[in-house]
Design an enzyme around this catalytic site. Structure first.
Site, short mmCIF file in Angstrom:
data_model
loop_
_atom_site.label_atom_id
_atom_site.label_comp_id
_atom_site.label_asym_id
_atom_site.label_seq_id
_atom_site.Cartn_x
_atom_site.Cartn_y
_atom_site.Cartn_z
N GLY A 10 0.85 -1.20 0.00
CA GLY A 10 0.00 0.00 0.00
C GLY A 10 0.88 1.24 0.00
N GLY A 14 0.10 6.61 4.56
CA GLY A 14 1.05 5.99 5.49
C GLY A 14 2.12 5.18 4.78
N CYS A 162 -14.77 7.62 10.36
CA CYS A 162 -14.12 8.81 9.83
C CYS A 162 -15.17 9.92 9.77
CB CYS A 162 -13.63 8.42 8.42
SG CYS A 162 -12.48 9.55 7.71
N GLY A 323 -3.83 11.30 10.49
CA GLY A 323 -2.47 11.42 9.98
C GLY A 323 -1.38 11.38 11.03
N CYS A 356 -5.81 17.07 14.46
CA CYS A 356 -6.61 17.18 13.24
C CYS A 356 -6.98 18.62 12.94
CB CYS A 356 -7.88 16.36 13.41
SG CYS A 356 -8.21 15.39 11.95
N LYS A 391 -4.48 24.47 7.01
CA LYS A 391 -4.68 23.23 6.24
C LYS A 391 -4.13 23.39 4.82
CE LYS A 391 -7.45 19.29 5.82
NZ LYS A 391 -8.28 18.41 6.59
P1 FAD Z 1 -4.63 5.23 2.34
O1 FAD Z 1 -4.08 6.61 2.27
O2 FAD Z 1 -6.04 5.00 1.91
O3 FAD Z 1 -3.64 4.28 1.54
C1 FAD Z 1 -3.89 2.91 1.34
C2 FAD Z 1 -3.25 2.55 0.01
O4 FAD Z 1 -3.23 1.12 -0.14
C3 FAD Z 1 -4.03 3.12 -1.17
O5 FAD Z 1 -3.16 3.78 -2.02
C4 FAD Z 1 -4.64 1.87 -1.80
O6 FAD Z 1 -4.83 2.03 -3.18
C5 FAD Z 1 -3.58 0.83 -1.47
N1 FAD Z 1 -4.08 -0.55 -1.55
C6 FAD Z 1 -5.25 -1.04 -1.09
N2 FAD Z 1 -5.36 -2.34 -1.41
C7 FAD Z 1 -4.23 -2.68 -2.07
C8 FAD Z 1 -3.78 -3.88 -2.67
N3 FAD Z 1 -4.50 -5.00 -2.66
N4 FAD Z 1 -2.58 -3.87 -3.29
C9 FAD Z 1 -1.82 -2.75 -3.32
N5 FAD Z 1 -2.20 -1.57 -2.79
C10 FAD Z 1 -3.40 -1.55 -2.17
N6 FAD Z 1 -6.74 12.39 8.51
C11 FAD Z 1 -6.16 13.48 8.99
O7 FAD Z 1 -5.32 13.37 9.87
N7 FAD Z 1 -6.48 14.73 8.54
C12 FAD Z 1 -7.40 14.91 7.57
O8 FAD Z 1 -7.69 16.05 7.19
C13 FAD Z 1 -8.02 13.77 7.01
N8 FAD Z 1 -8.94 13.90 6.02
C14 FAD Z 1 -9.49 12.79 5.48
C15 FAD Z 1 -10.40 12.95 4.43
C16 FAD Z 1 -11.03 11.85 3.88
C17 FAD Z 1 -12.00 12.05 2.76
C18 FAD Z 1 -10.73 10.56 4.37
C19 FAD Z 1 -11.41 9.33 3.78
C20 FAD Z 1 -9.82 10.39 5.41
C21 FAD Z 1 -9.19 11.49 5.97
N9 FAD Z 1 -8.25 11.36 7.00
C22 FAD Z 1 -7.67 12.49 7.52
C23 FAD Z 1 -7.95 10.05 7.61
C24 FAD Z 1 -6.65 9.40 7.13
O9 FAD Z 1 -5.55 10.28 7.39
C25 FAD Z 1 -6.68 9.05 5.65
O10 FAD Z 1 -7.72 8.14 5.41
C26 FAD Z 1 -5.37 8.44 5.16
O11 FAD Z 1 -5.40 8.42 3.75
C27 FAD Z 1 -5.15 7.04 5.67
O12 FAD Z 1 -3.87 6.59 5.30
P2 FAD Z 1 -3.56 5.06 5.02
O13 FAD Z 1 -2.14 5.02 4.53
O14 FAD Z 1 -3.94 4.22 6.15
O15 FAD Z 1 -4.56 4.65 3.84
#
Ligand code: FAD
Length: 426
Positions: A10, A14, A162, A323, A356, A391
């Protein structure tokens, strides 16, 4: 014998910084590679802006292959079909396999739109801002909506974790509609599984209850809390308000011309239903060191990690993974991998604090929860125009770092800034 291989699965918010940071910290000791299902990194927190065309999708995306190549970090965007944890290998979508010595799972959420009839952008009747592509499609729907204004429903369904982006989007829409001078033609309702406005899956932070209640009141947005969405038909959302004990206290049939409801999250199919690795929702079980107890060579970070809810609520409410918390998981995993490669026991723990910035378009609410789950040592929230400006600045800063392939902690800096502002205000 070759160097041990560390695979990051992923490359989202993160996973990308984890690959950068682990590569930098383990140079010479391990080979690092990332498996993504897209060549593009998306700055998810900016998705609500894409949905009202305050940002073009390209402005918040980064093309990763050249950056990974420059940093000499392996990268594929073929995507993982299935993790075979017992064999320490991952099957990719093209049928090939990648073996690992250590795995960092950072696959984010699978969006559970299918759990509610009529929910979501694929075959349903609500738009989504969870992915940048969804937000771009939501912008097209919004263009059509403003030609013929009617009621809006925004919120988060039962089991969602969320909530911040739901408030953000409701208030960003309000700002945009006022700018277009059509707000008077758009009744708005905020529908949420939270037991009270401002709970945010965290049982509130500082004064978020009154801050967000007064903001919604001030902006003429009605709300329904303890809401369970029964089903969504074209132009009509059927919502049940649940009392303590689980009985239906009231039924609301809410007409809409435009609706966005954040779905519940679960683990992605590639890692779901693996005995000892995942909980029943498919989230990865980790210990204090972000390590899975059944498969100690597997670590996990971000939205894909299993975290129990803060406490019982009439309607299920999950805990957000934001985040700052995600970044602290990256830092802990990096330190633990370095320890293991040196033959030592992993000792580092993530701080799991929440910092946040919720943007409302022309203002916003910032909060710091330390630790994320109450009771807390620091429980602070504040509002003002500065939140919006912070932001915007933060988005630019974060994207610049991702483009440069730099691994320096971003959210920690933000936290220090936010707490600096707090000191000034005391
Ligand atoms: P993601 O950023 O979603 O990354 C996961 C990655 O894994 C994606 O690129 C996906 O395509 C990949 N993946 C999935 N399955 C597979 C697979 N089978 N093979 C290969 N790759 C795969 N947090 C804050 O702190 N501040 C904010 O302002 C904030 N705003 C947000 C706004 C929205 C609309 C959302 C939904 C969330 C927000 N968040 C915020 C919460 C959080 O920070 C985010 O969701 C963040 O993107 C999560 O990071 P992550 O790395 O866990 O997941």
């Amino acid at each position: 014998m070759g160097k041990p291989r560390i695979v990051v699965l992923g490359a989202g918010l993160g996973g990308t910084i984890a690959a950068y940071e682990i590569h930098a910290a383990t140079k010479g000791m391990a080979e690092v590679m990332a498996i993504s299902d897209s060549e593009y990194y998306s700055f998810v927190p900016s998705n609500p802006w894409v949905a009202v065309r305050w940002r073009e999708p390209e402005a918040i995306q980064v093309h990763l292959p050249p950056i990974f190549a420059r940093k000499k970090i392996g990268f594929t965007a073929v995507g993982a079909k299935r993790l075979h944890a017992a064999e320490k290998r991952i099957q990719l979508n093209d049928g090939s396999f990648i073996d690992y010595d250590y795995l960092v799972i950072a696959t984010g959420p699978d969006l559970a739109f299918d759990e509610i009839e009529g929910l979501g952008p694929a075959g349903g009747h609500t738009v989504s801002i969870c992915q940048t592509g969804h937000a771009a499609a939501a912008a097209d729907s919004f263009d059509r909506f403003v030609e013929n204004p009617s009621p809006i429903v925004v919120g988060a369904v039962q089991g969602a974790s969320c909530y911040g982006p739901a408030y953000e989007f409701a208030l960003i829409l309000d700002t945009e509609l006022r700018r277009r001078k059509i707000r008077d033609r758009v009744p708005m309702t905020f529908v949420t599984a939270e037991p009270y406005i401002g709970h945010l899956g965290l049982d509130g932070v500082g004064d978020t209850k009154s801050l967000l209640e007064s903001t919604l009141q001030d902006r003429h947005i009605k709300w329904v809390t303890n809401a369970r969405v029964a089903k969504i038909e074209p132009g009509m959302m059927h919502v049940e308000e649940i009392a303590e004990g689980g009985a239906i206290a009231k039924v609301h049939d809410l007409p809409f011309g435009y609706a966005m409801m954040l779905p519940a999250f679960r683990g992605v199919p590639a890692v779901r239903d693996i005995e000892g690795l995942t909980n029943p929702r498919g989230f990865i079980i980790v210990d204090r060191h972000q390590r899975n107890p059944a498969f100690p060579e597997i670590f996990a970070l971000g939205v894909c990690v299993a975290i129990p809810p803060t406490g019982p609520t009439p309607v299920p409410v999950g805990v957000p993974k934001t985040g700052f918390m995600i970044e602290s998981m990256v830092t802990a995993i990096t330190a633990n991998l370095v320890s293991i490669l040196k033959g030592e026991e992993p000792k580092a723990e993530a701080t799991w604090n929440a910092v946040c910035l919720a943007d409302f378009g022309d203002g916003g609410v910032a909060f710091v929860a330390q630790p994320q789950i109450p009771p807390r040592n620091l429980n602070w929230a504040a509002s003002g125009k500065w939140v919006h400006l912070a932001k915007v600045a933060f988005e630019k800063y974060f994207l610049r770092k991702v483009r440069k392939g730099e691994s320096e902690p971003f959210y920690e800096k933000l936290a220090l800034h936010v707490m600096g502002i707090r000191k000034l205000r005391m």
